[in-house]
Enzyme design. Sequence first.
Site, PDB file in Angstrom:
ATOM      1  N   VAL A   1       5.420  -3.260   1.414  1.00 17.88           N
ATOM      2  CA  VAL A   1       4.765  -2.526   2.498  1.00 17.88           C
ATOM      3  C   VAL A   1       4.029  -3.588   3.301  1.00 17.88           C
ATOM      4  O   VAL A   1       3.017  -4.129   2.857  1.00 17.88           O
ATOM      5  CB  VAL A   1       3.806  -1.449   1.981  1.00 17.88           C
ATOM      6  CG1 VAL A   1       3.187  -0.688   3.161  1.00 17.88           C
ATOM      7  CG2 VAL A   1       4.533  -0.482   1.055  1.00 17.88           C
TER       8      VAL A   1
ATOM      9  N   LYS B   1       2.257   1.253  -4.049  1.00 18.04           N
ATOM     10  CA  LYS B   1       1.976   0.029  -3.300  1.00 18.04           C
ATOM     11  C   LYS B   1       0.880  -0.707  -4.050  1.00 18.04           C
ATOM     12  O   LYS B   1      -0.245  -0.211  -4.164  1.00 18.04           O
ATOM     13  CB  LYS B   1       1.535   0.369  -1.870  1.00 18.04           C
ATOM     14  CG  LYS B   1       1.160  -0.852  -1.034  1.00 18.04           C
ATOM     15  CD  LYS B   1       0.638  -0.445   0.335  1.00 18.04           C
ATOM     16  CE  LYS B   1       0.205  -1.655   1.145  1.00 18.04           C
ATOM     17  NZ  LYS B   1      -0.399  -1.274   2.456  1.00 18.04           N
TER      18      LYS B   1
ATOM     19  N   TYR C   1      -1.564   3.881  -3.634  1.00 17.60           N
ATOM     20  CA  TYR C   1      -1.908   2.593  -3.027  1.00 17.60           C
ATOM     21  C   TYR C   1      -3.128   2.017  -3.742  1.00 17.60           C
ATOM     22  O   TYR C   1      -4.230   2.555  -3.643  1.00 17.60           O
ATOM     23  CB  TYR C   1      -2.187   2.803  -1.538  1.00 17.60           C
ATOM     24  CG  TYR C   1      -2.563   1.572  -0.748  1.00 17.60           C
ATOM     25  CD1 TYR C   1      -2.312   0.286  -1.209  1.00 17.60           C
ATOM     26  CD2 TYR C   1      -3.160   1.710   0.505  1.00 17.60           C
ATOM     27  CE1 TYR C   1      -2.651  -0.827  -0.459  1.00 17.60           C
ATOM     28  CE2 TYR C   1      -3.502   0.591   1.268  1.00 17.60           C
ATOM     29  CZ  TYR C   1      -3.242  -0.664   0.778  1.00 17.60           C
ATOM     30  OH  TYR C   1      -3.590  -1.760   1.525  1.00 17.60           O
TER      31      TYR C   1
ATOM     32  N   THR D   1      -3.948  -0.659   8.036  1.00 12.02           N
ATOM     33  CA  THR D   1      -3.582  -1.515   9.169  1.00 12.02           C
ATOM     34  C   THR D   1      -3.722  -0.769  10.488  1.00 12.02           C
ATOM     35  O   THR D   1      -3.913  -1.386  11.536  1.00 12.02           O
ATOM     36  CB  THR D   1      -2.135  -2.021   9.002  1.00 12.02           C
ATOM     37  OG1 THR D   1      -1.996  -2.610   7.718  1.00 12.02           O
ATOM     38  CG2 THR D   1      -1.775  -3.041  10.061  1.00 12.02           C
TER      39      THR D   1
END
Length: 293
Positions: free
Chosen positions: A205, A163, A135, A47
């Site tokens: 998250v 995640k 992740y 992000t």
Amino acid sequence: MMLFGRLITAMCTPFTKENRIDWGKVEECIDRLIDTGSDAIVVAGTTAESPTLTHEEKLELFRFAKQKADGRAKIIAGTGSNNTEQTILLTKEAEEIGVDGVMLVAPYYNKPSQEGLYQHFKTVAEATRLPVMLYNVPGRTSVNMTADTMARLAQLENVVAIKEASGDLNQISQLVMQVPEDVAVYSGDDSLTLPILAVGGAGIVSVASHLVGREMKQMIEAFFAGNHALALSLHQKLLPVFNGLFMTSSPVPLKYAMSLQGWCEPNVRLPLVEMDEQEKAQAESWLKVLKTN
């Protein structure tokens, strides 16, 4: 047990109109996220437009976030890449800065096997004393870590969280059942926060927490308090925002929404581009939800 709390925000990187990091807006963003319920903040993750951040910019973001958070929230450094040696280097530098943990994305583009994924993460985890969050995001990396591979990695001493952004509730359910109780499984998709909590997830998250952090924290707390009707009501109310933030490449819609609040410029670094007029018109429906909060 759960080191990073229930609501973690994957923070964007505000840029100036000249596409340099806007440190004043970064500071404001950190304060706002903490004030609206974020227990931890991921810095220089996807992000944050990590592929276009330089090595030096990432290190400065780690230093800045750690200093400005000042113990009010955990700072998780996004140090993962598709190059194991470079990942180790950045992870060690983040450790020297004093971050609270690292998030390691599955290697992208080179499409390693499950054994390659295991050896990559094992090698990086063993090179640091920091707590590690894995992740899994096959939509961006083109490779899916299986529940078996993630459960195998969860046996490593400093792997404390995962995640999971595969979007596969069956896989996530299997993962929750297979990992040790002290390894927290987080949703990597805002829209699946509540379903993943229901199958044993620890939290989210989030991207949407930039805009609706208080409501997301309320939804999570309502679920764990047994008030499932309230949690469902909040999920349904926020769903247009969750989906709208991914109407085009993230974080483009997020930065547009934040710019309407005066929180940052809407610009992103190439190869991402800002939303066009047609996309902005399409965004009006979910942006209305923000105006009612």
